[in-house]
Design a protein around this motif. Structure first.
Motif, PDB file in Angstrom:
ATOM      1  N   ASP A  10       9.567   4.862  -8.560  1.00 36.02           N
ATOM      2  CA  ASP A  10       8.880   5.977  -7.893  1.00 36.02           C
ATOM      3  C   ASP A  10       7.744   6.495  -8.770  1.00 36.02           C
ATOM      4  OD1 ASP A  10      10.739   5.909  -5.718  1.00 36.02           O
ATOM      5  OD2 ASP A  10      12.179   6.968  -6.988  1.00 36.02           O
ATOM      6  N   GLU A  25       1.652   4.616  -0.741  1.00 36.66           N
ATOM      7  CA  GLU A  25       1.502   4.167   0.645  1.00 36.66           C
ATOM      8  C   GLU A  25       0.059   3.769   0.937  1.00 36.66           C
ATOM      9  OE1 GLU A  25       3.751   3.533   2.768  1.00 36.66           O
ATOM     10  OE2 GLU A  25       5.542   4.563   2.024  1.00 36.66           O
ATOM     11  N   ASN A  42       6.109  -3.796  -2.796  1.00 40.23           N
ATOM     12  CA  ASN A  42       6.900  -4.640  -1.901  1.00 40.23           C
ATOM     13  C   ASN A  42       8.109  -3.886  -1.366  1.00 40.23           C
ATOM     14  OD1 ASN A  42       5.324  -7.136  -2.638  1.00 40.23           O
ATOM     15  ND2 ASN A  42       6.156  -6.575  -4.647  1.00 40.23           N
ATOM     16  N   LYS A  43       8.042  -3.515  -0.107  1.00 41.38           N
ATOM     17  CA  LYS A  43       9.155  -2.810   0.523  1.00 41.38           C
ATOM     18  C   LYS A  43      10.236  -3.798   0.952  1.00 41.38           C
ATOM     19  CE  LYS A  43       6.710   1.304   2.129  1.00 41.38           C
ATOM     20  NZ  LYS A  43       6.458   2.215   3.274  1.00 41.38           N
ATOM     21  N   ASP A  44      11.473  -3.343   0.894  1.00 39.51           N
ATOM     22  CA  ASP A  44      12.627  -4.124   1.370  1.00 39.51           C
ATOM     23  C   ASP A  44      12.745  -5.470   0.648  1.00 39.51           C
ATOM     24  OD1 ASP A  44      13.152  -2.106   3.312  1.00 39.51           O
ATOM     25  OD2 ASP A  44      11.594  -2.957   4.588  1.00 39.51           O
ATOM     26  N   VAL A  49       9.999  -4.213  -6.716  1.00 34.92           N
ATOM     27  CA  VAL A  49      10.227  -3.346  -5.563  1.00 34.92           C
ATOM     28  C   VAL A  49       9.142  -2.283  -5.453  1.00 34.92           C
ATOM     29  CG1 VAL A  49      12.703  -3.743  -5.680  1.00 34.92           C
ATOM     30  CG2 VAL A  49      11.723  -1.759  -6.833  1.00 34.92           C
ATOM     31  N   PHE A  50       9.036  -1.697  -4.294  1.00 36.00           N
ATOM     32  CA  PHE A  50       7.949  -0.780  -3.957  1.00 36.00           C
ATOM     33  C   PHE A  50       7.877   0.407  -4.911  1.00 36.00           C
ATOM     34  CE2 PHE A  50       6.171   2.797  -1.460  1.00 36.00           C
ATOM     35  CZ  PHE A  50       4.926   2.246  -1.171  1.00 36.00           C
ATOM     36  N   ASN A  51       6.685   0.662  -5.418  1.00 36.20           N
ATOM     37  CA  ASN A  51       6.357   1.798  -6.282  1.00 36.20           C
ATOM     38  C   ASN A  51       7.116   1.763  -7.605  1.00 36.20           C
ATOM     39  OD1 ASN A  51       4.843   4.023  -6.964  1.00 36.20           O
ATOM     40  ND2 ASN A  51       6.035   5.475  -5.750  1.00 36.20           N
TER      41      ASN A  51
END
Length: 263
Positions: A39, A47, A161-163, A189-191
């Motif tokens: 995060d 986003e 990269n989400k999910d 993974v995302f953020n």
């Protein structure tokens, strides 16, 4: 107008807190100085970076087939940021906070390396995208920016990269200095941000071919920071040095219609 640009604002208080919380561990981390931060960016900024990320078919990308088939098959890169400006991408605007004084100050506080300079050209960095079946061999990075006449000291990688699932592979591996094994594997993974010192024996990569489904790619923002003086013992300019350790390749067509992700 100010509200419309809020997605470009870094969270300065969070960056200050990260320096206080992470600096000591960063400098003593194994196998070399690094940290992993989840995060990392304000949600609106993360986003926006994902929304503005060029598709694999976008002409902004260099053709990987004409470059490093052995060491970086399936890796799409910008080369330099001029392509984004030439094509009037909003991505060029989205990258500007990472060259700002607040972000550089954060990196200096975290790493203890003073006099860091960002790269306005994003040479070799900016944005990366790996196609299904692609990989990046374990390597140490080039250490000299000939245009700026500066020595590379810090990498910042921010994943978008989400999910993302472990079975997709594509984890960033940090290898020991003897190249006998990866000491850490970090999913993209995302953020999630990975920040680390670049030096002769800071070996890293993702040598296991991506097994994500068609239509998914491994997206990252790649940012490099420099100083006038080299790291101790790394005074001679050099290119990236690649190694075959950990390679797990696929015989499938990289990114093409013949690629089928394993069950």
């Amino acid at each position: 107008m100010h509200g419309d640009l809020d997605f470009l604002k870094l969270d300065q208080s969070r960056l200050d807190d990260l320096v206080s919380e992470r600096a000591a561990d960063y400098r003593s981390a194994s196998p070399f100085e690094h940290t992993v931060i989840d995060d990392f960016l304000p949600p609106a900024m993360a986003e926006a970076l994902l929304a503005g990320f060029p598709d694999p078919e976008d002409p902004v990308w260099l053709d990987w087939r004409k470059r490093s088939l052995e060491n970086q098959p399936g890796k799409l890169g910008l080369g330099e940021v001029f392509a984004l400006y030439d094509l009037r991408h909003q991505s060029s605007l989205l990258l500007t906070p990472f060259n700002s004084a607040p972000f550089v100050r954060f990196l200096e506080g975290l790493t203890g390396i003073e006099g860091l300079c960002p790269d306005p050209y994003f040479m070799g960095g900016g944005m990366h995208q790996i196609l299904p079946g692609g990989l990046l061999r374990v390597h140490s990075d080039f250490n000299y920016h000939a245009r700026l006449k500066l020595f590379r000291r810090i990498n910042v990688l921010i994943y978008l990269n989400k999910d993302w699932r472990p079975e997709y592979k594509g984890a960033l591996e940090l290898w020991d200095t003897a190249l006998t094994r990866p000491e850490k594997e970090i999913l993209p993974v995302f953020n999630r941000a990975v920040i680390f010192n670049t030096k002769r024996d800071a070996f890293h990569g993702h040598p296991r071919a991506l097994k994500a489904a068609m239509g998914m790619t491994r997206k990252s923002v790649a940012l490099y920071y420099y100083t006038a003086a080299p790291a101790e013992g790394d005074e001679t300019p050099r290119l990236g040095q690649y190694h075959s350790v950990g390679d797990e390749r696929t015989s499938a067509d990289i990114g093409g219609p013949g690629y089928v992700a394993p069950e």
